[in-house]
Design an enzyme around this catalytic site. Structure first.
Site, short mmCIF file in Angstrom:
data_model
loop_
_atom_site.label_atom_id
_atom_site.label_comp_id
_atom_site.label_asym_id
_atom_site.label_seq_id
_atom_site.Cartn_x
_atom_site.Cartn_y
_atom_site.Cartn_z
N SER A 208 -6.71 -6.66 1.88
CA SER A 208 -6.11 -5.59 2.81
C SER A 208 -7.15 -4.40 2.74
CB SER A 208 -4.78 -4.77 2.19
OG SER A 208 -4.95 -4.49 1.04
N ASP B 134 0.67 5.55 -1.03
CA ASP B 134 -0.45 4.84 -1.01
C ASP B 134 -1.63 5.44 -1.56
OD1 ASP B 134 -2.40 3.01 -0.55
OD2 ASP B 134 -1.77 2.58 1.81
N HIS C 204 -5.23 2.29 -0.11
CA HIS C 204 -5.93 2.16 1.25
C HIS C 204 -6.36 3.59 1.59
CE1 HIS C 204 -3.45 -1.42 0.64
NE2 HIS C 204 -4.09 -1.81 1.12
#
Length: 430
Positions: free
Chosen positions: A146, A399, A402
């Site tokens: 990712s 998160d 990311h």
């Protein structure tokens, strides 16, 4: 910074990634009302002229670091500039929803204005026209997890302000395989989901562990190497997951597999072996090419910035970068980054020995340290829209792995472009 063992890192990341891709509804309790109504709108600059904007570029005259001088992009400082990003959450439609921090209600905006200033050279602001001219008649592929997708989507947003691409291929859940085409440049950009680079079977159903086959690449991307001109590899975090490792049909060992009849060997050497297999395969399949060039980049490990529990308020609360010396890169982050740089350097020596240097170019896109200094750049609770619309909640998913788009990860592509310009400038002098 307190150093955690690889096992603690693994548990933390496993928990986060599980709930990131498989969210759970929580019952929230309101404790304090916070208003985040003033969303930030940043106008892309320069403005898009229709759908495309193209003119001939003389690569020889590009403003770039001298091709004979190596710049260590990993050493430098973050400085606050006056110009914001080239795009925003509404001007780009390829941003993964979980990284669209502005439209999800993040109210602070300083994180959008910091620029990386290397010690040894000047890093130019990203120029989409120059990138597209370099990409003309070529296929650029991002391969990995990712983080590869995060970097791809940053690049697509910056390119789209000058030339709108067509989505020509889409396959797999979570948009794991996609390909875009820029008609004005006859150029393609694609993403291949391959979280281990080597062949792997992701755990699902009754499978307790991932299965990794360390002596062969994932042919979903390996078979398409013949169609690629530039490849950007990016992996790391998925190696923290429980896994059983194979070489051929023989079990080599496992990572985090209590109660199973396998030898615990951790993931460091396995990670290095997987990268070694990947680079060796690229060298063998693309090195003997007699015409044209094949450019390979390995984006180094991207550290996370969890400072607390992943589902509690304030998991990654920073709103400004770390100052140089405030925090030191160490532990797992430094180890994985060092393995990547070392494997790249070993492969470069082998490329030179085999006489492939004119057509196979390899470099580490060393972003670990500069990313480590940006604890303010993650979505945090803004991985979902307006997480505090009803006040601070008892539990909220964060998160801290990311990167917000736009944001710090755009710098990765500025460095990518700088390296490409350097290589093309060398070619023009031949």
């Amino acid at each position: 910074m307190k150093w955690f063992s690889p096992t603690i890192y693994a548990l933390l990341l496993i928990a986060f990634i599980h709930f990131y891709f498989f969210p759970t509804d929580f019952s929230f309790s309101s404790k304090q009302n916070i208003s985040f109504n003033n969303q930030i709108i940043i106008n892309p600059s320069p403005p898009q002229q229709g759908n495309t904007y193209s003119f001939p570029i003389n690569i020889r005259n590009l403003s770039v670091n001298d091709g004979d001088t190596t710049c260590d992009y990993s050493e430098g400082i973050w400085v606050r500039g006056k110009k914001g990003p080239l795009y925003n959450g509404t001007s780009c439609n390829t941003i993964k929803d979980g990284q669209n921090c502005i439209s999800h209600g993040r109210s602070d905006q300083d994180y959008l204005y910091y620029r990386w200033k290397p010690e040894q050279c000047k890093l130019s602001r990203f120029d989409p026209v120059v990138f597209l001219e370099i990409l003309k008649n070529k296929h650029l592929a991002f391969v990995g997890d990712s983080m590869a997708r995060n970097q791809l989507e940053s690049l697509m947003c910056m390119l789209a302000i000058m030339s709108k691409p067509d989505l020509v291929y889409k396959d797999g859940e979570e948009n794991k395989f996609r390909k875009w085409y820029f008609p004005s440049y006859n150029a393609s950009v694609s993403i291949y989901w391959s979280p281990f680079l080597v062949k792997g079977v992701e755990k699902k159903g009754g499978l307790k562990n991932n299965l990794l086959y360390l002596d062969t690449v994932n042919e979903r991307w390996g078979n398409d190497l013949v169609q690629m001109d530039i490849i950007v590899l990016s992996v790391g975090h998925w190696f923290l997951h429980p896994a059983v490792y194979y070489v051929g049909d023989t079990v080599l060992g496992c990572h985090f597999c209590p109660g199973q009849n396998y030898t615990e060997i951790g993931f460091y050497d396995v990670f290095r072996k997987a990268l070694n297999t990947t680079l060796k395969t690229i060298l063998e399949r693309k090195g003997p090419k007699k015409s044209g060039t094949f450019d390979v980049f390995v984006t180094t490990f991207s550290p996370h910035h969890f400072e607390g529990e992943w589902d509690k308020f304030g998991a990654c609360p920073k709103t400004v970068p770390y100052k140089v010396g405030e925090k030191e890169l160490q532990g797992m982050d430094a180890e994985i980054r060092n393995f990547e740089v070392e494997e790249v350097n070993l492969a470069k020596v082998e490329i030179s020995k085999r006489g492939y240097s004119d057509n196979l170019r390899l470099e580490a896109l060393d972003v670990t340290k500069l990313s480590f200094l940006r604890p303010d750049g993650h979505p945090g609770p803004y991985m979902y829209p307006n997480p505090f619309a009803n006040g601070i909640t008892e539990r909220v998913q964060n998160d801290c792995v990311h990167w917000c788009l736009p944001g710090a990860i755009d710098t990765w592509n500025e460095i990518l472009l700088d390296l490409l310009k350097k290589w093309h400038r060398k070619n023009s002098k031949k």
